[in-house]
Design a protein around this motif. Sequence first.
Motif, PDB file in Angstrom:
ATOM      1  N   VAL A   9       1.055  -1.215  -0.021  1.00 46.76           N
ATOM      2  CA  VAL A   9      -0.209  -0.119  -0.022  1.00 46.76           C
ATOM      3  C   VAL A   9       1.040   0.991  -0.216  1.00 46.76           C
ATOM      4  O   VAL A   9       0.976   2.496  -0.464  1.00 46.76           O
ATOM      5  CB  VAL A   9      -0.912   0.298   0.930  1.00 46.76           C
ATOM      6  CG1 VAL A   9      -1.879   1.220   1.701  1.00 46.76           C
ATOM      7  CG2 VAL A   9      -1.878  -1.747   1.277  1.00 46.76           C
ATOM      8  N   SER A  10       1.830   0.621   0.602  1.00 49.53           N
ATOM      9  CA  SER A  10       2.678   2.338   0.829  1.00 49.53           C
ATOM     10  C   SER A  10       3.333   2.876  -0.154  1.00 49.53           C
ATOM     11  O   SER A  10       3.577   4.169  -1.339  1.00 49.53           O
ATOM     12  CB  SER A  10       4.069   1.929   1.487  1.00 49.53           C
ATOM     13  OG  SER A  10       3.051   1.820   3.268  1.00 49.53           O
ATOM     14  N   VAL A  11       3.901   1.407  -0.808  1.00 56.33           N
ATOM     15  CA  VAL A  11       5.210   2.033  -2.371  1.00 56.33           C
ATOM     16  C   VAL A  11       3.391   2.409  -3.491  1.00 56.33           C
ATOM     17  O   VAL A  11       4.317   3.404  -4.036  1.00 56.33           O
ATOM     18  CB  VAL A  11       5.254   0.240  -2.644  1.00 56.33           C
ATOM     19  CG1 VAL A  11       5.424   0.388  -4.241  1.00 56.33           C
ATOM     20  CG2 VAL A  11       6.492   0.250  -1.894  1.00 56.33           C
ATOM     21  N   VAL A  12       2.009   1.748  -3.637  1.00 52.92           N
ATOM     22  CA  VAL A  12       1.791   2.730  -4.274  1.00 52.92           C
ATOM     23  C   VAL A  12       1.006   3.569  -3.894  1.00 52.92           C
ATOM     24  O   VAL A  12       1.092   4.805  -4.421  1.00 52.92           O
ATOM     25  CB  VAL A  12       0.380   1.381  -4.734  1.00 52.92           C
ATOM     26  CG1 VAL A  12      -0.170   2.318  -5.107  1.00 52.92           C
ATOM     27  CG2 VAL A  12       0.527   0.920  -5.348  1.00 52.92           C
ATOM     28  N   LEU A  13       0.841   3.986  -2.912  1.00 58.20           N
ATOM     29  CA  LEU A  13       0.649   5.302  -1.840  1.00 58.20           C
ATOM     30  C   LEU A  13       1.352   6.425  -2.588  1.00 58.20           C
ATOM     31  O   LEU A  13       1.519   8.126  -2.684  1.00 58.20           O
ATOM     32  CB  LEU A  13       0.605   5.122  -0.682  1.00 58.20           C
ATOM     33  CG  LEU A  13      -0.517   6.962   0.204  1.00 58.20           C
ATOM     34  CD1 LEU A  13      -1.348   6.784  -0.537  1.00 58.20           C
ATOM     35  CD2 LEU A  13      -0.167   5.891   2.229  1.00 58.20           C
ATOM     36  N   LEU A  14       2.377   5.927  -1.998  1.00 57.81           N
ATOM     37  CA  LEU A  14       4.142   7.079  -2.907  1.00 57.81           C
ATOM     38  C   LEU A  14       4.497   6.771  -3.600  1.00 57.81           C
ATOM     39  O   LEU A  14       5.632   7.698  -3.462  1.00 57.81           O
ATOM     40  CB  LEU A  14       4.822   7.038  -1.416  1.00 57.81           C
ATOM     41  CG  LEU A  14       4.511   7.416   0.715  1.00 57.81           C
ATOM     42  CD1 LEU A  14       5.466   7.309   0.863  1.00 57.81           C
ATOM     43  CD2 LEU A  14       3.790   8.571   0.457  1.00 57.81           C
ATOM     44  N   GLY A  15       3.879   6.102  -4.754  1.00 58.83           N
ATOM     45  CA  GLY A  15       4.362   6.337  -6.035  1.00 58.83           C
ATOM     46  C   GLY A  15       3.186   7.459  -6.725  1.00 58.83           C
ATOM     47  O   GLY A  15       3.279   8.247  -6.257  1.00 58.83           O
TER      48      GLY A  15
END
Lengths: 109, 168, 630
Positions: free
Chosen positions: B130-136
């Motif tokens: 989720v974080s990868v997508v969120l901050l990507g």
Amino acid sequence: MPEMNAESLSIPLTQGMLLAGVLFAFGLIGLLVRRNLIFMLMSVEIMLNAAGLAFIVAGAHWGQADGQVMFLFILTLAAAEVSVGLALVLQLYRHFQTLDADAMSRLWG
Amino acid sequence: MTGAFYLASLVAAVSTGLVITSLNAVHALLYLIVSFLAVAVVFFILGAPFIAMLEIIIYAGAIMVLFVFVVMMLNLGRRAIEQEAGWLTPKIWIGPSILSATLLGELLYLFGSGILSQAGGITVQAPKQVSVVLLGPYLVGVELASMLLLPGLVGAYHVGRQLKSEDA
Amino acid sequence: MLNLLWLVPTLPLLGFLALAVAGGWFSRKTIALIGVGSVGLSLAVAGLVGSAFIGLSGTADRSYDQVLWTWLQVSGFGPAIGFHLDPLSLVMMLVITLVGFLIHLYSVEYMIEDEGYRRFFAYMNLFVVAMLTLVLADNLLLLYLGWEGVGLCSYLLIGFWYRDPANGAAAQKAFIVTRLGDVALAIGLFLLFTHLGTFNIQDLMTRATEQWPVGSSLAAIAAFLLLGGAVGKSAQLPLQTWLPDAMAGPTPVSALIHAATMVTAGMYLIARTHVLYSLAPIAQTAVAMIGAGTLLLAACSALVQRDIKRVLAYSTISQIGYMFLALGVGAWGAALFHFTTHAFFKALLFLAAGAVIQSLHEEHDIYRMGGLRQALPVTFWTFLIGAASLAGFPLVTAGFYSKDWILWEAWASPLGSPWLWGVGVIGAFLTALYSFRLVFNVFFGEAKAEVGSRPGLMVEGPLIVLAAGSLIAGFLEVPRVLGDVSLFSKFVSPVLPSFEATASITTESALQIITMLAALLGIAVAYVLFLRRPALVTAMTETAWGSTLSRFWIEGWGFDRLYDTWFVRPFLWVAQANKDDLIDRVYEGLAWLIRQFFAVLHRTQTGQVRWYAAVLAAGSVVIVALVVLS
């Protein structure tokens, strides 16, 4: 994190969406029926939560993290909305000495 | 797990129903917390443990605490409950219920009509993903959310402050 | 030398720009220097160009074209900013710059007291620019630009003393009446362009001859439309009513614009497009009829006016009537020649009249003047020369030779007739009568008003130069019997063809003697009526018949009243009736309809948040329903 395989989690998507829909409908009913501003705000929270649920369900279904990201945004929105909304409720209560939404109809055109 | 899903769903639906029907605001808040907790369980089952945590911490925790504060500050008491009882006549439920039922029916029809019928397996989306997508790809969205939160903070402070002139 | 041609209109333009933009910082002396100097330099350049042009080898088709740049370019439509110099435009250019320069010089002293000094010179310079553009333009579009430019300057200068509403009204009248003609001219231009595909005048004339046979209806329509423009600008029947009122402007303006140059633009236009009129004999006959009619009407009106400038205004209309008569009988050269001499003597008369008016503290009424012969000797003698020239005093004045040429052609030309000649001779008699009525009333008899200031050198100088021109300009063209000089007609013949005279020399001499006698008789009658026996005039005007007629003539044959009843009042009535604008009703209805919608919709605005939320929800129900049902 427990190991979960696909078979054990074969919850049909429709059921998840059904729950989201039911919660949304309850929120809508609450919004339309209650005249107390606090209850109206709660109903709005319910509707926002239901929308977030729908995103989570869809994200789970497609195996994408995007659904959860959207939920995070909704969460942010809900937090901002409720803080401003409650501040307004306080101010309105001070002004009108009531929480009756129908009493505040000065927006009449 | 399927059983747990249905159970949590039932709890969520019932407690939500109680929220919108209860007369006492504090009772309604408690039911709402129950509802959020049940939804958090559903999230966990759907493979979103991170979101389940956030649901409990932020929704059931922070936001509800705000509501509780406000209800306590307003000190609504018995008079408010009587007032609510006076407002909630059976007749008033008819219109909104029909409207909501129609909307729900339409949504169900859409869900059942096959566009979402491909039942796929549910995979766990770990917080890291989720974080990868969120901050990507969603970085701009995060910025926008922060820009929303700041005015929310400032606005809440500004609107909520006690005006000297109104005290008089 | 010829390539300096572009400087001729450019110099006054620079003068105008300098005065308009920066004139506020200049002293009166600088303003006068720029205003007069720019026109003076323009005159000098025009003189150089003119001498170079005359020096060109005398081929049959003498002309010089200078294209500065293409104005605009739209598929097949590319009018140029270009000048065409041929004998016709050369004569016009020289007269405009010379007379314009003299009048500017005169204005330096005449207008010195006026607070609008800078404005005056700026407008005058702009006028010279526009007039030069008009006559030098090699295409009809540029000509039209100049045409509208002179109209604008005329409007601005008639209303120069704008604080008096009457002057503003006169300016508007001039603008609107000439506008009628301008519209016809514009339509004529469109017609010519649509059918012949060019605006270039020379090409137009060539193509017109190739494509249209003599008597073709298209040629006639085009010629009539151009005639409409010419009639408006040159104050001919039936659009002559604006010129007498135009005398509201300062006297130098009347001299330059409403006597010497602008009002002859119509004559120039017809002479420039004379090929078209040759193709449309009916239009040419109309030109002759209009000229003959106008010259008689205006001469009669000039006979009874009391305001010295109005007399001169009517005489201008009448003299332009002569030019139109000449054009109508195909005597293009004679028209141009009369234009030249008329520019001299009419500018002279106006300027002298201005000097008289100023000396007598803005007195316009000739019956309150008198005996100024001794008080204002230079003015008297120059005015006398101007009046003699206007009257066509035999042998020595320019007016005699030009008018004689016109009358001779009116008789002898293939298109002429004894009738037209007869009208011309009666006109000549009337002209002599009213011009010497002025002389006798203003300069002879007993003094009725006190002479204030006396004109200075700057006023008298131009008068003397113009007086000299009014005398000697005529010797450029002397009829066969009297010496047979044909410098002028030979010079213009490449562009304005003449024809072989059909009548014999005996006839010519006889006609000339009649013309002379008419002029002399007019002067003699004026002497008797206005100097010896003024009682006779009073007696005549006191009879019922006489007073009616004189009042009728003073009002310019009642044209103003006629137009007032036929056009102005119905128009005002329509405007009054339509005060609330019928079309507006449609919009009011629309507004009413929207208000009704609002009345319905605004009931939904209850101010209750729950109601709005419900409507929102209902809306989403409908939208989802549309998705479901589709």
